[in-house]
Write a protein that holds these residues in place. Structure first.
Motif, PDB file in Angstrom:
ATOM      1  N   THR A   1      -7.015  -2.021   3.157  1.00 40.40           N
ATOM      2  CA  THR A   1      -5.779  -2.486   2.532  1.00 40.40           C
ATOM      3  C   THR A   1      -5.239  -3.720   3.245  1.00 40.40           C
ATOM      4  OG1 THR A   1      -5.295  -0.200   2.023  1.00 40.40           O
ATOM      5  CG2 THR A   1      -3.529  -1.764   1.759  1.00 40.40           C
ATOM      6  N   ALA A   2      -5.262  -3.668   4.572  1.00 39.52           N
ATOM      7  CA  ALA A   2      -4.724  -4.786   5.336  1.00 39.52           C
ATOM      8  C   ALA A   2      -5.525  -6.054   5.082  1.00 39.52           C
ATOM      9  CB  ALA A   2      -4.739  -4.445   6.817  1.00 39.52           C
TER      10      ALA A   2
ATOM     11  N   VAL B   1      -4.670  -7.405   1.647  1.00 37.62           N
ATOM     12  CA  VAL B   1      -3.347  -8.029   1.613  1.00 37.62           C
ATOM     13  C   VAL B   1      -3.380  -9.384   2.305  1.00 37.62           C
ATOM     14  CG1 VAL B   1      -1.020  -7.834   2.531  1.00 37.62           C
ATOM     15  CG2 VAL B   1      -2.053  -5.902   1.385  1.00 37.62           C
TER      16      VAL B   1
ATOM     17  N   GLU C   1      -1.585   0.468  -2.971  1.00 41.17           N
ATOM     18  CA  GLU C   1      -0.977   0.064  -1.704  1.00 41.17           C
ATOM     19  C   GLU C   1      -0.889  -1.458  -1.625  1.00 41.17           C
ATOM     20  OE1 GLU C   1      -3.416   1.840   1.293  1.00 41.17           O
ATOM     21  OE2 GLU C   1      -2.926   3.866   0.661  1.00 41.17           O
TER      22      GLU C   1
ATOM     23  N   LEU D   1       1.974  -2.656  -3.958  1.00 41.69           N
ATOM     24  CA  LEU D   1       3.316  -2.418  -3.431  1.00 41.69           C
ATOM     25  C   LEU D   1       3.609  -3.329  -2.245  1.00 41.69           C
ATOM     26  CD1 LEU D   1       5.629  -0.232  -3.922  1.00 41.69           C
ATOM     27  CD2 LEU D   1       3.637  -0.078  -5.358  1.00 41.69           C
ATOM     28  N   CYS D   2       2.603  -3.542  -1.412  1.00 40.55           N
ATOM     29  CA  CYS D   2       2.810  -4.369  -0.234  1.00 40.55           C
ATOM     30  C   CYS D   2       3.119  -5.803  -0.635  1.00 40.55           C
ATOM     31  CB  CYS D   2       1.569  -4.313   0.646  1.00 40.55           C
ATOM     32  SG  CYS D   2       1.853  -4.934   2.275  1.00 40.55           S
TER      33      CYS D   2
ATOM     34  N   LYS E   1      -0.443  10.882   0.617  1.00 41.08           N
ATOM     35  CA  LYS E   1      -1.107   9.585   0.472  1.00 41.08           C
ATOM     36  C   LYS E   1      -0.049   8.527   0.216  1.00 41.08           C
ATOM     37  CE  LYS E   1      -4.442   6.788  -1.256  1.00 41.08           C
ATOM     38  NZ  LYS E   1      -3.500   5.701  -1.017  1.00 41.08           N
ATOM     39  N   PRO E   2      -0.094   7.392   0.932  1.00 41.63           N
ATOM     40  CA  PRO E   2       0.896   6.351   0.674  1.00 41.63           C
ATOM     41  C   PRO E   2       0.943   5.988  -0.808  1.00 41.63           C
ATOM     42  CG  PRO E   2      -0.442   5.766   2.558  1.00 41.63           C
ATOM     43  CD  PRO E   2      -1.002   7.024   2.023  1.00 41.63           C
TER      44      PRO E   2
ATOM     45  N   ASN F   1       2.966   4.527   7.932  1.00 41.30           N
ATOM     46  CA  ASN F   1       1.844   4.347   7.016  1.00 41.30           C
ATOM     47  C   ASN F   1       2.271   4.118   5.562  1.00 41.30           C
ATOM     48  OD1 ASN F   1      -0.893   4.183   6.669  1.00 41.30           O
ATOM     49  ND2 ASN F   1      -1.119   6.347   6.179  1.00 41.30           N
ATOM     50  N   ASP F   2       3.472   3.620   5.330  1.00 39.23           N
ATOM     51  CA  ASP F   2       3.965   3.570   3.942  1.00 39.23           C
ATOM     52  C   ASP F   2       3.113   2.712   3.029  1.00 39.23           C
ATOM     53  OD1 ASP F   2       7.210   4.517   3.822  1.00 39.23           O
ATOM     54  OD2 ASP F   2       6.172   4.355   5.724  1.00 39.23           O
ATOM     55  N   PHE F   3       2.441   1.713   3.574  1.00 38.48           N
ATOM     56  CA  PHE F   3       1.541   0.905   2.749  1.00 38.48           C
ATOM     57  C   PHE F   3       0.090   1.124   3.144  1.00 38.48           C
ATOM     58  CE2 PHE F   3       5.499  -1.602   2.548  1.00 38.48           C
ATOM     59  CZ  PHE F   3       5.719  -1.453   1.202  1.00 38.48           C
TER      60      PHE F   3
ATOM     61  N   MET G   1      -1.115   0.932   6.067  1.00 32.56           N
ATOM     62  CA  MET G   1      -1.536  -0.081   7.035  1.00 32.56           C
ATOM     63  C   MET G   1      -1.169   0.301   8.457  1.00 32.56           C
ATOM     64  SD  MET G   1      -1.543  -3.567   5.087  1.00 32.56           S
ATOM     65  CE  MET G   1       0.063  -4.231   5.301  1.00 32.56           C
TER      66      MET G   1
ATOM     67  N   ALA H   1       4.846   8.823   4.385  1.00 33.25           N
ATOM     68  CA  ALA H   1       3.378   8.789   4.353  1.00 33.25           C
ATOM     69  C   ALA H   1       2.774   8.953   5.739  1.00 33.25           C
ATOM     70  CB  ALA H   1       2.912   7.488   3.724  1.00 33.25           C
TER      71      ALA H   1
END
Lengths: 409, 287
Positions: free
Chosen positions: A168-169, A172, A202, A205-206, A240-241, B195-197, B199, B226
């Motif tokens: 995810t990072a 992004v 994710e 949203l980010c 899960k986020p 951990n909301d995203f 990350m 999260a």
């Protein structure tokens, strides 16, 4: 200014998993079900503004006019996926919006979906190069990893792997530094394993949180996507986020208090924006405010004088069962706490109507067997003439309710 | 190769996750497991919560052989006096730093918060414990505000700054920048990621690369919403990327999580995507 494109590959992952000998987790759907499922999935994700990759072996049922020759040709290319950072010619999938370079092979898959905005097709993009892997790229993002890819940003779609938990990072960062397109799946590696790329919800949203303009909308439909995935046998973990249904549950006193004052202080995004809602859990860390709110939610009238005692009992019970209280447990505790302590025994001892016990039983729906036991007990209490039998019966009722609590807790 | 020291906050932030309720015995037992696994610091609880919690803290200090024990405090002197009575190795003071936290939650202003912070740090340092300062909601803070607060904390005698990303909105870039800023003030840095995203792990990794020595984790990644940075996930990633050492290896953390799982109700852990333990026995046989 271009908009970001997030491409979902869930359907491809599923169709790969359906092939014999695949190592991927198989969806719990038959072939026909998968087609129906795919139709729903496609509509839902397009509604939210995600791009959807349609695997070559699905469109024949999705769109009746699919040719088998093209299917097999594209399918073989799609199976060779490596986790090493490789750049390969990305003509092996057919996207809804971009025509394949091979016009007569690809023309079957291009659908004219009504409601698609013209901006997406007008970019004139024939094909994308898919960059997979790069699981370990995070330390190098600061020393020019993305800079070297930037010249390719209009043709490169990035699908970072999640072996190191960084997908995810990386996605992004790629988009924030000027990349255009990310490939992943809803749910990401928590559902499909680390090679499935980042969790798109994710990423979405980010980006929104950093006030980057995306073309995503209707993100409150995400729980529906989670429900669809559940139907296919892929259950989303409840923490899960973004997707988990429990992420907005609060228990600790400070947070309940803070959220009552200003929810944004402890939430990265509003629950409504992702279709979830807050809930209050009563447990060891609850404060008086939480008890009051919860009682109001359950429609229980809680006198202020009993709050302190209730709090102590709640904490004791939560620690004893190592778990927060269920709604029913909380309701029963409220019922029992509002009765003055002496009255219960007196009522049981006299055997007159045994009002407190019956009210407890009536308000808390327990299983049939236990209800039977309590009914029997109360009837004996009613018929008993001596105080001793009534007292033992009352004890029996208490024991039965306690047992049912344990079982349901 | 640099060393990363794990700060485990399962007993404080992890337990705050809805559903969890650790008894005293369980906390002590988890602390012993964490200590044996090589965790450098155990954030054991909040002494201000009451005499029961303080008793738990003292017991935890008794069972830990190598891990240092820290306590968590709000920004008020009463909390810190409670902490001092337990004599932990590290006293952590949590200081709201973003505008919205200061104005909405504390209903105060920045100067007042800074003076309160300095007073609290001096009080905490008077007992001889190491003082670490946590800047709450630091992802909503500008670089200038952070630098100013870090200088103030350093003057008062703090040695370590915890960058506490309360709502989990940091990106790895921003984390690295903030960590470098703290290091430039001559302080040690610690990262507390949520951990909301999704990350938490990459943010913690990036902080470690930027020079943060301390990384906060919880078992299975439990925590508010999260969750926090999971110990197993973080150490596994650290092993994979091969730039840093850590006293807890990825395998060690996985073993620890497996050992500790039978103590927690099954339903709770399933919500955190923890694979089912095969037998409950393995928790008791291995020491």
């Amino acid at each position: 200014m271009h908009t970001f494109q997030l491409l979902d590959t869930t359907l491809s992952l599923f169709s790969t998993a359906m092939r014999p000998g695949s190592y991927r987790r198989r969806p719990r759907l038959s072939r026909e079900d998968l087609t129906h499922w795919a139709v729903k999935w496609l509509a839902l994700l397009q509604d939210m503004g995600f791009f959807v990759e349609i695997p070559p072996d699905l469109p024949e049922s999705l769109h009746a006019a699919a040719s088998t020759a093209a299917t097999s040709a594209t399918a073989t290319a799609a199976t060779t996926a490596t986790t090493a950072p490789t750049v390969r010619k990305g003509t092996f999938y057919s996207n809804q919006y971009e025509p394949l370079p091979d016009a007569e092979a690809g023309s079957e898959y291009i659908t004219d979906t009504p409601g698609m905005d013209a901006g997406l097709t007008s970019d004139g993009q024939a094909s994308w190069l898919r960059l997979r892997g790069c699981d370990h790229a995070l330390p190098y993002t600061e020393c020019g990893f993305f800079d070297r890819l930037m010249p390719l940003r209009d043709v490169l779609e990035f699908c970072p792997g999640d072996q190191a938990g960084c997908a995810t990072a990386l996605a992004v960062l790629w988009l924030l530094r000027g990349g255009r397109r990310v490939v992943g799946s809803i749910g990401g590696s928590a559902l499909h394993g680390p090679s499935s790329g980042p969790a798109l919800e994710e990423v979405a949203l980010c980006l929104e949180n950093h006030e980057v303009q995306t073309n995503l909308r209707n993100l409150h439909l995400l729980p529906e996507a989670a429900a669809l995935l559940h139907k296919a046998g892929f259950t989303v973990p409840s923490h899960k986020p973004v997707l988990g249904n429990q992420i907005f549950a609060v228990e600790s006193g400070i947070h309940v208090d803070g959220i009552a004052k200003n929810p944004a202080l402890y939430e990265a995004y509003a629950p409504e924006s992702v279709g979830l809602e807050r809930s209050i859990v009563v447990g060891k860390h609850s404060g008086r405010a939480a008890l009051r709110l919860k009682a109001a939610q359950l429609g229980i009238d809680l006198p202020e004088a009993h709050e302190g005692r209730l709090l102590a009992v709640v904490q004791k019970m939560a620690v004893r069962q190592q778990h927060s209280l269920s709604d029913r447990q909380f309701a029963m505790l409220c019922e029992s706490i509002t009765l003055p302590s002496g009255r219960k025994q007196r009522a049981a001892a006299t055997g007159a109507k045994d009002a407190p016990i019956t009210t407890t039983v009536a308000t808390a729906p327990i299983t049939t067997s236990v209800t039977g036991a309590t009914v029997a007990a109360t009837s004996t209490a009613a018929t008993a003439t001596t105080t001793a039998t009534a007292a033992t019966a009352a004890k029996g009722v208490k024991g039965a309710t306690a047992q049912s609590e344990k079982r349901h807790g | 190769m640099a060393d990363v020291i794990l700060v485990d906050t399962t007993l404080r932030d992890g337990e705050q996750a809805p559903g969890f309720a650790f008894s005293r015995g369980l906390k002590v037992r988890l602390a012993a497991l964490l200590d044996a696994a090589g965790v450098g610091q155990i954030e054991a609880g909040i002494p201000a919560m009451g005499p029961g919690e303080r008793k738990t803290l003292c017991k935890i200090m008794d069972v830990c052989f190598q891990a240092r024990v820290s306590t968590w405090n709000r920004l008020c002197e009463a909390d810190i006096k409670n902490s001092l009575s337990c004599a932990p190795h590290v006293i952590h003071v949590c200081c709201p730093l973003s505008d919205r936290q200061i104005f909405c939650k504390l209903r105060s202003d920045r100067d007042k918060v800074m003076t309160a912070l300095q007073r609290c740090i001096e009080l905490a340092a008077s007992g001889g414990a190491e003082v670490s300062v946590g800047f709450e909601d630091v992802s909503h803070v500008t670089g200038q505000q952070l630098a100013q607060a870090a200088t103030a904390a350093a003057q008062a005698g703090a040695r370590r700054i915890r960058l506490s990303d309360t709502v989990g909105r940091y990106t790895p870039d921003a984390v690295a920048k903030a960590v470098r800023l703290v290091l430039r003030q001559g302080l040690e840095a610690e990262i507390h990621a949520h951990n909301d995203f999704g990350m938490a792990v990459p943010n913690s990794l990036m902080a470690a690369y930027a020079g943060a020595r301390y990384v906060d984790t919880t078992l299975w990644g439990i925590g508010e919403r999260a969750g926090n940075c999971g110990m197993g996930a973080f150490t596994a990633a650290l092993d994979r990327l091969e730039h840093h050492n850590c006293a807890v290896s990825g395998q060690g953390a996985a073993r620890l999580e497996k050992k500790a799982a039978p103590f927690i109700p099954r339903a709770l852990l399933e919500a955190w995507n923890v694979p089912a333990a095969r037998t409950a026995r393995c928790a008791f046989t291995a020491s």
